[in-house]
Every structure is written in structure tokens, then in C-alpha cells.
Design an enzyme around this catalytic site. Structure first.
Site: not given
Ligand SMILES: [Fe+2]
Length: 315
Positions: A120, A122, A288
Site C-alpha cells: 500500500h 500510505d 511514523r
Molecule cells: Fe503504511
């Protein structure tokens, strides 16, 4: 005895950044930079150039905290809140998304180490998906837990000309939760997603706003269908494109340790969270940050169109 003259501070800082490519199509190690200190403008330039060239950069032994990670991120763009659906950000740091195996069971109702185990990009269902993501490891298992990245520009450029021409004009729907959500249907998270759906129609081939490179901007984590095709046709075309995106030739794999950081260009890559930990009694904690992104533009200059959900912006 010969005297060794140290170069001036400015030159030393400039020359210190060392970029070493890793895999054939993607990834570079970055050494000679200390993320505890504020980066110089020259270091920011060098790291930015390397990011656009190699798509994902790896830093080692950077023992920093949330504040330093946010400060580092800000040197490259506006930092967004952690995630459109996240309400587990660490206190005082709303920009930090905790990728924490200890939190996931609570959030999704299933044991997990990441929110999706499919390739994927993000939050691609946003009208303006993050331009880049920066992920720092706090607790890394001794065994397993690697992340993979793939170069979506290589996936596009290595298609035969006839297929490139075919996909250049296509658009695809990206939907958060997609056709195969990885959380329990009755979890609070599922309810949150259903209450505020994120759905966008993006060009299948995205022109990178900085490099001008064309990237195959579809991913099995979020891309649900090709617009204008029958379900059968759409599934067949997506199968072909997802196979290209996941071609091992275009990928790199990163082994985490405490203090490791990966910084990727989210406009030109997809990544894959680990799926080799579920049978192990281990903890994996990463943090993150994401940089505000632009609205994708296709080969013909047509931008993405939002079906549901607002732009996601930073401070
Ligand atoms: Fe991710």
C-alpha cells in the site's frame, strides 16, 4: 610530525552525508548525519535529492524521540496529524502515529503488527495522500518484522509500451477499508471509517510533481476498482498491475533495529508491513510522521477527484 588540518565546519557538514544505494531499483543508506541536531540546509538538499532518486532512505542508530522526529520531518515539509482515523497519538505529539503491536488489538479487535498486510501507499484514499512518511523503530523484534518497499516508477517504466499507453488514461478508486478490510466489522475503528469514508478517484499513472517521473499509482491495500470498466475487467486489469507493483525486482527489504529510520517518497512507492510475526510472542513499536501531500495529477494533467473526505493538511 605533520599537522592535519580539519576542514571548516561547513564543509565537513556538507561532505559528511554519505548516500549508498541498496537494491537495484530502490533504496539507499544514509550515513554521516546526526538527527539529534538540526540539519543544515545543505543536508536537507542532499537528503531530498537522494529521496527523490532512491525513493526510500534508511538511517541507522538515530536514537531520537518524538520531538526530534517531528523537527526532522518539518525540515522536509508540513507535518500532518498522525492519521485521519487515529486517536491513539502519544500525549503531546498529535503528529506521531504509533505503529504499536500492543495497541492494535485494542484498536482493530485482532492481533496485528500493522494496520494492513497488503502492499500500500500510505493513506492513498485521501485526495492528497502524504508526500512522504518517516518511520522510526523504538522496539524491533530480534527475529522478523522487516518492511518492504517497491518502486512504482520502475513498475511503470518497465511495462511494455502498449501497456503504458493503455494505463496512462485510466483512473482508479482508492477507498479506505477497501474491498477487504483488515479489522473486525464490529470494531470501533470500523465504525469510525464507516462514519467518515475516505474515497478518491486517482489517475492510475501519476506524474511526480518534482521529478516528472510517471509512477504506477495503484496498490492492493486501497485501490478497489478501475473506473469505467466492468467488475470482471477491473479485477483483471488490477491483478496485472498489482503483480507489477509487487514484482520483487523493484523492491527492497529493511531489517529494523532500535534507532533505525526509513524515510520514503509516498508519491513513488508502496510498502509492505511484515506478516511473519503473528505466531511469535514479540513486541514491535515504530513511530511514523507524514508530510502533507499534493493532489495527484495524471499524464493528461487531470487531477484526482474526491468522492468522500477532505484534504489532509499539516500545520
Ligand atoms: Fe503504511
Amino acid at each position: 610530525m605533520t599537522t592535519v588540518h580539519e576542514p571548516s565546519t561547513t564543509i565537513a557538514a556538507t561532505d559528511a552525508v554519505r548516500i549508498t544505494p541498496v537494491a537495484g531499483y530502490i533504496g539507499a543508506d544514509v550515513a554521516g548525519v546526526d538527527l539529534r541536531a538540526e540539519l543544515t540546509d545543505r543536508e536537507v538538499e542532499q537528503i531530498t535529492a537522494a529521496l527523490h532518486k532512491y525513493k526510500v532512505l534508511f538511517f541507522r542508530d538515530q536514537h531520537i524521540g518524538h520531538a526530534e522526529q517531528i523537527a526532522f520531518s518539518r525540515r522536509f515539509g508540513a507535518v500532518t496529524p498522525s492519521h485521519p482515523y487515529d486517536d491513539d497519538a502519544p500525549t503531546d505529539f498529535p503528529e506521531i502515529l504509533a505503529v504499536d503491536s500492543r495497541l492494535y488489538e485494542k484498536r482493530f479487535g485482532v492481533k496485528k503488527f500493522s494496520y494492513t498486510n497488503f502492499w500500500h501507499t500510505d493513506v492513498s484514499p485521501l485526495i492528497n495522500p502524504p508526500a512522504a512518511s518517516i518511520l522510526r523503530a523504538e522496539i524491533a523484534p530480534e527475529q522478523g518484522g522487516d518492511t518492504g518497499w517497491t518502486n512504482l516508477v520502475a513498475a511503470y517504466e518497465n511495462l511494455p509500451a502498449a501497456l503504458r499507453e493503455f494505463v496512462d488514461g485510466l483512473r482508479a478508486e482508492h477507498r479506505f477499508g477497501g474491498s477487504r478490510p483488515v479489522w473486525n466489522a464490529d470494531s470501533d475503528y470500523a465504525k469510525k471509517v464507516a462514519a467518515a469514508p475516505l474515497v478518491t478517484e486517482h489517475p492510475v499513472v501519476r506524474v511526480h510533481p518534482v521529478t516528472g517521473e510517471r509512477a504506477l499509482f495503484v496498490n492492493p491495500g486501497f485501490t478497489t476498482r478501475i473506473v469505467g470498466l466492468s467488475p470482471g475487467q477491473s479485477d483483471a486489469v488490477l491483478k496485472l498491475l498489482f503483480d507489477e507493483v509487487a514484482n520483487p525486482a523493484y523492491t527492497v527489504r529493511f531489517r529494523w533495529a532500535k534507532g533505525s529510520i526509513a524515510f520514503w517518497d509516498n508519491r513513488a512507492t508502496a510498502h509492505l508491513a511484515p506478516s511473519d510475526l503473528d505466531h511469535l510472542d514479540v513486541t514491535r513499536v515504530l513511530y511514523r510522521t507524514t508530510l502533507e501531500g499534493d493532489i495527484p495529477v495524471g499524464v493528461d494533467g487531470t487531477p484526482s477527484t474526491s468522492v468522500s473526505g477532505a484534504q489532509f493538511t499539516g500545520a
